[in-house]
Design an enzyme around this catalytic site. Structure first.
Site, PDB file in Angstrom:
ATOM      1  N   ARG A 200      28.676 -33.923  28.158  1.00 54.18           N
ATOM      2  CA  ARG A 200      29.833 -33.108  28.263  1.00 54.18           C
ATOM      3  C   ARG A 200      30.681 -32.522  26.979  1.00 54.18           C
ATOM      4  O   ARG A 200      32.011 -32.583  26.956  1.00 54.18           O
ATOM      5  CB  ARG A 200      30.956 -33.699  29.111  1.00 54.18           C
ATOM      6  N   SER A 284      34.936 -32.175  38.141  1.00 60.92           N
ATOM      7  CA  SER A 284      35.111 -33.697  37.672  1.00 60.92           C
ATOM      8  C   SER A 284      36.247 -33.490  36.823  1.00 60.92           C
ATOM      9  O   SER A 284      35.991 -33.165  35.505  1.00 60.92           O
ATOM     10  CB  SER A 284      33.882 -34.151  37.262  1.00 60.92           C
ATOM     11  N   GLU A 397      37.745 -34.275  31.264  1.00 59.83           N
ATOM     12  CA  GLU A 397      36.636 -33.492  31.035  1.00 59.83           C
ATOM     13  C   GLU A 397      37.289 -32.147  30.599  1.00 59.83           C
ATOM     14  O   GLU A 397      36.505 -31.481  29.718  1.00 59.83           O
ATOM     15  CB  GLU A 397      35.908 -33.875  32.162  1.00 59.83           C
TER      16      GLU A 397
END
Ligand code: FAD
Length: 407
Positions: A200, A284, A397
């Site tokens: 990520r 998320s 995130e």
């Protein structure tokens, strides 16, 4: 404000008049136009104030050109794709949003059609909707992107946080990225190794390094998926445990992924009437935490055992992974949140306008009228609760603009 919205180094900020002049100049470029929108309109979490202006770009050239004009004038800007990985504050009036919206179709490059590795190169504009590209590739029986079906956002943002799902990451499919360098003002094709891609992350995330204007992917041509690595997906597709490198028709994998995602509220609901608020999220919200070394893993297990019991500790998801600092272990943020006392649908108070998704504890959602402050309060409560319970600090995130999570 996050550095993702900052200026390139050494550019002094512009006055209000200079901002207006630069925006006017930018919107004279072919493929650029002024749009009336707030960040709540531009993001899937649907929070965020009104920027100084929104300039919509419909071609790769317009995207690079508009960013160049604004950068040279010292105008703080944020490039926005689908707004699905952004948390934007309510006070962002000094910022110009530059949006990438493309109606062009992906392209299979003819010169690569018979490449030695049996793959073809596919090129798409940054503003192409990501899932439109996946849909197109599956309809063309091309393999590689199918596990990434249903991820919101644009093609240009996909390398920015190296999107991933169901055992696949876009880094494995990337061929080249066409990048407008915000310091040099030049646009060049770069290979994935120039982007420091990891879980990520890329060096484009949280930075003003550059703008992705086009992306090329290498895809397989036999109509089958990449080997299926994710247990839940493999089971859904009838893979038996002793099958080596199981592959399935790309259309079957796409359908299975979309069904699994829908069950978790991870496919956007864009309807205006009675929308599913579980999808008003940034996906998320926290990355899965990684610890380095056996001692660190044992320390987490001790905390989990003390709080949840030995059975829960032995059932806890924990995957070996490699890190720059040596072998590590990745835990499931969703599992930790749930076991720290935050069930699906949890809110700080019963009538709070933000809460955990009723389908997935890892999605923080706007129930209809949340402000960025409500999202910050919810995120802080969940992060602190997990830290108190297990000693692990969850990291958000999404990219934060004009608002921060307190330490
Ligand atoms: C319901 C839901 C499910 C999700 N599921 C997943 C998932 O399974 N896996 C996953 O990895 N992510 C997932 N996400 C997160 C998100 O969809 C991805 O990160 C996506 O790639 C973001 O794309 P975007 O166009 O919306 O980017 P934005 O949110 O618009 O922007 C994100 C960042 O990228 C920058 N950026 C955008 N476009 C460009 C460009 N052309 N050049 C340079 N920088 C750019 C922005 O400035 C910002 O810093 C999910 C989100 C939601 C809402």
């Amino acid at each position: 404000m996050s550095s993702a919205a900052s200026l390139p180094p050494s550019v002094p900020p512009a006055s209000a008049t200079a901002v207006a002049e630069a925006v006017a100049a930018a919107t004279t470029l072919a493929g650029a136009r002024l749009r009336d929108a707030t960040f709540a309109d531009l993001t899937t979490l649907r929070v965020g104030g009104r920027p100084a202006a929104v300039v919509e770009c419909s071609t790769p050239g317009a995207l690079a050109g508009v960013v160049g004009v604004l950068d040279r004038a010292g105008v703080p800007l944020l490039v926005v794709g689908g707004g699905s990985n952004l948390v934007v504050g309510d006070d962002v009036a000094d910022l110009v949003a530059v949006t990438a919206v493309t109606t062009g179709v992906p392209e299979k490059l003819a010169e690569d059609a018979e490449a030695a590795d049996g793959r073809v190169t596919v090129r798409a504009d940054a503003g192409t909707v990501w899932d439109d590209l996946v849909d197109w590739s599956v309809a063309a029986s091309l393999g590689g992107l199918e596990c990434l079906s249903g991820i919101p956002g644009t093609v240009g943002a996909a390398p920015v946080q190296n999107i991933g799902a169901y055992g696949a990451e876009v880094s494995a499919l990337l061929h080249r990225v066409r990048l407008y360098d915000r310091t040099s003002g030049e646009t060049t094709w770069v290979t994935p190794d120039a982007l420091d891609l990891s879980y990520r992350y890329s060096n484009l995330k949280f930075s003003a390094r550059g703008v992705v204007t086009e992306v090329e992917f290498r895809l397989t041509t036999d109509g089958l998926s990449m080997p299926l690595r994710f247990g839940e997906l493999a089971r859904r597709l009838g893979v038996s445990p002793d099958e080596d490198h199981p592959r399935r028709p790309v259309a079957d994998v796409r359908a299975a992924v979309l069904a699994l995602r829908a069950g978790k509220g991870m496919v956007l609901d864009t309807s205006d009437v009675d929308p599913d608020h579980d999808t008003w999220s940034a996906g998320s919200f926290f990355t899965n935490p990684v610890v380095v070394g056996e001692d660190a893993r044992a320390a987490v297990l001790t905390r989990v055992t003390a709080r949840c019991g030995a059975d829960a500790a032995s059932a806890m998801p924990c995957y070996p992974t490699s890190t720059p600092d040596g072998p590590g272990y990745k835990f499931s943020a969703a599992w930790l949140i749930e076991h720290a006392g935050f069930p699906k649908g949890w809110k700080i108070t019963g009538d709070a306008p933000a809460g955990l998704s009723t389908k997935h504890t890892l999605a923080l959602t706007n129930r209809g009228a949340a402000s960025s402050a409500d999202i910050v309060a919810l995120a802080t409560a969940v992060r602190d609760g997990v830290r108190d319970a297990f000693g692990l600090t969850l990291e958000p995130e999404p990219v934060w603009i004009g608002v921060t999570l307190p330490a």
